[in-house]
Design a protein around this motif. Structure first.
Motif, short mmCIF file in Angstrom:
data_model
loop_
_atom_site.label_atom_id
_atom_site.label_comp_id
_atom_site.label_asym_id
_atom_site.label_seq_id
_atom_site.Cartn_x
_atom_site.Cartn_y
_atom_site.Cartn_z
N ARG A 290 0.82 -1.21 0.00
CA ARG A 290 0.00 0.00 0.00
C ARG A 290 0.85 1.26 0.00
NH1 ARG A 290 -3.86 -2.50 4.65
NH2 ARG A 290 -1.81 -3.37 5.19
N ILE A 291 2.13 1.14 0.34
CA ILE A 291 2.99 2.32 0.39
C ILE A 291 3.09 2.99 -0.98
CG2 ILE A 291 5.20 1.11 -0.07
CD1 ILE A 291 6.46 2.91 2.09
N ALA A 292 3.10 2.19 -2.04
CA ALA A 292 3.21 2.75 -3.38
C ALA A 292 1.91 3.37 -3.86
CB ALA A 292 3.66 1.67 -4.36
N VAL A 293 0.79 3.00 -3.25
CA VAL A 293 -0.50 3.58 -3.60
C VAL A 293 -0.66 4.94 -2.95
CG1 VAL A 293 -3.00 3.23 -3.54
CG2 VAL A 293 -1.47 1.25 -3.78
N TRP A 294 -0.20 5.07 -1.73
CA TRP A 294 -0.43 6.28 -0.94
C TRP A 294 0.64 7.35 -1.14
CZ3 TRP A 294 -1.32 2.78 3.91
CH2 TRP A 294 -2.59 2.18 3.81
N PHE A 295 1.89 6.95 -1.38
CA PHE A 295 2.99 7.90 -1.38
C PHE A 295 3.81 7.82 -2.66
CE2 PHE A 295 2.65 6.35 3.17
CZ PHE A 295 1.78 7.36 3.55
N ALA A 296 4.45 8.93 -3.00
CA ALA A 296 5.31 8.98 -4.18
C ALA A 296 6.77 8.76 -3.78
CB ALA A 296 5.16 10.35 -4.86
#
Length: 563
Positions: A290-296
């Motif tokens: 989910r880190i790649a979905v929420w943050f750049a």
């Protein structure tokens, strides 16, 4: 007769959301009840404005406001010091305004014999009063919507926090009974922005909310909570993603778009919201997709290398999109490399932090006594400017809309329900802790578009089921991204996850509540003073009047959590 006030402003924005569980797409609401007498207004029109107000205010708090920061999902890097120097929050006036509208809708539903609308308005009432008592403690409740409090010239008295919680649960149980039928009159599906007139889903929501509030009392009134949880688990509950209480932002104008998107105002609105290292460190530790979905990814990664590997032989230089720092220059410049365990002591020793994370760089909580826009040696160093050395939120949150895919107000998810059931089982109040824990993870991954990673993710160290409350609440915290209200309330209830206030926070611990707004203190002073006097002083509230963010409201009096 009293007329319905303050509806026009709310109602103008009713089209701002779409029903995510229906096939009709964009909701069009053309009638404006502005100025319509409460004795003839259609309750369908009123509940729509209450729904939108409830949804958008929660998302704003959770994405770029107090509760997003308190839950340590995000931090602001300009015009916000992240020190938890809380004041009144933004809930009081907004929720009471919505409650007044909702009361008119409820009264009309009763008058017209519309049990569907009666049940829906009881649920909305419970959610709005729930926000208020969660954050403030004792509040005007039984007399709050009576104008003068019952007698001319009187202001509404405050009810105890316990009374409010018990009243909320009672209303939810009444709503569940009202919504248990098979046929209802007077329902305009497109005006029901949450469930499109589906009474069975509203009933599931009422029971699921009751479960949430019974669990809210798990530490303070464990016997009462256990009895309520046990009985509620036998009722219809949210049972799939399609049952979730979510609304999609459709874009087009500022009020219809994701908060702080920067599309209709200053671009700095978007730039200022940064991921918090509390969350990014945990997501990296768990290899969470989910880190790649929420943050750049950070625009310019930083590498600390031997002098011989620094291009040009200088102490610091950027080349080919990477910033290189000579490791031999660290001590001379009072630099320290960020580490979760030592960053606070390094800052307190006067060090400047360098974050060498190669992909996602967060902003530590309460990292500066002033605005932290200079974090990670940001050479741009201007308020409201960009920082190429700290990750931004994913660009999707800077859009006007994303087709109703990710940009949603998430008020109650299937993941949350699953984690509530897992916690109940761990407490001996339910069953199948492991199955519900895994179902919560699966549901969260699916709604964020990474469901295909589930099988691998649940085998990761720290994610594979270990049967602890700490683990269940950690995954629930992650899944509640953008529902900071619930994440914060779980922390206050249990002390989990273990959130630190940060090195430059106002106090050594995180606050427990909002303070009452000035208008209430000044205009309802006698009743407000009695409510403030019910708060329990702590070592951190002694410098305030008794109405302190660090005083204990009833729900955390006599319990050991969160501190």
């Amino acid at each position: 007769m009293k007329s319905v006030k303050n509806i026009a402003i709310l109602f103008l924005f009713v089209p701002l959301l779409v029903i995510v569980s229906c096939d009709d797409g964009l909701v069009e609401v053309n009638e404006n009840p502005n100025g319509v007498e409460s004795s003839v207004v259609d309750p369908n029109l009123l509940i729509s404005s209450v729904m939108t107000g409830l949804a958008t205010s929660m998302t704003t708090r959770s994405y770029s406001g107090d509760t997003g920061a308190a839950s340590q999902f995000i931090q602001k890097d300009s015009w916000s010091n992240n020190r938890y120097d809380w004041e009144t929050g933004t809930i009081w006036n907004k929720n009471y305004e919505l409650l007044r509208t909702n009361k008119v809708a409820y009264e009309r539903a009763v008058e017209l014999g519309l049990p569907f609308h009666e049940g829906v308005t009881l649920i909305l009432k419970s959610m709005l009063f729930g926000n208020l008592t969660d954050y403030y403690g004792d509040i005007p409740y039984s007399q709050a919507l009576n104008g003068s409090g019952g007698l001319e010239g009187e202001r509404p008295a405050y009810d105890t926090q316990e009374t409010v919680y018990r009243g909320i649960i009672a209303d939810l149980e009444t709503a569940s009974s009202l919504l248990g039928g098979s046929s209802y009159q007077g329902v305009i599906e497109k005006q029901d922005l949450f469930y499109g007139g589906d009474a069975s889903k509203w009933q599931k929501l009422a029971n699921s909310l009751a479960l949430r509030y019974y669990m809210r009392l798990s530490e303070k009134l464990p016997a009462f909570a256990q009895g309520g949880v046990t009985s509620t688990l036998a009722k219809p509950l949210i049972s799939e993603i399609d049952d979730e209480l979510v609304l999609s932002y459709i874009g087009g104008i500022d009020s219809q778009s994701w908060p702080s998107s920067g599309q209709f105002g200053s671009a700095s609105d978007f730039y200022r919201v940064k991921p918090c290292t509390t969350l990014t460190d945990k997501l990296k530790e768990l290899e969470d997709p989910r880190i790649a979905v929420w943050f750049a990814p950070v625009a310019v990664p930083t590498k600390v290398v031997p002098a011989a590997e620094v291009p040009g032989g200088v102490d610091m230089v950027e080349e080919d999109g990477i910033r290189y720092i000579n490791e031999e220059s660290l001590d001379a410049n009072d630099y320290a490399i960020y580490a979760q365990a030592t960053y606070a002591s390094d800052l307190q020793a006067g060090k400047k932090l360098i974050d060498t994370s190669s992909v996602y760089v967060g902003l530590p909580v309460a990292v500066s006594a002033v605005d932290p826009y200079e974090y990670n040696l940001n050479s741009e160093g201007s308020r409201g400017g960009t920082n190429s050395y700290v990750s931004r939120m994913n660009e999707v949150f800077n859009q006007k809309d994303d087709g109703g895919n990710l940009l949603k107000a998430r008020l109650f998810s299937y993941a949350e329900l699953s984690f509530l059931k897992a916690e109940a089982a761990l407490r001996g109040w339910g069953s199948d802790a492991e199955g519900n824990y895994l179902e919560g993870i699966k549901a969260s991954l699916e709604v964020w578009g990474v469901g295909d990673t589930y099988s691998d993710y649940v085998m990761n160290a720290g994610v594979a089921y270990a049967g602890t409350l700490e683990q269940v609440l950690e995954q629930k915290w992650i899944a509640n991204m953008f529902n900071g209200d619930e994440a914060y309330m779980d922390w206050r209830r249990t002390g989990l996850p273990d959130l630190s206030a940060g090195p430059f926070a106002r106090e050594d611990v995180m606050p427990l509540r909002f303070i009452y707004p000035d208008d209430e203190i000044n205009n309802n002073s006698a009743n407000n003073s009695a409510a403030a006097a019910s708060l329990e002083e702590t070592p951190y509230s002694s410098t305030d009047p008794n109405d302190s963010p660090y005083a204990r409201p009833w729900i955390v009096q006599g319990v050991s959590t969160p501190w």
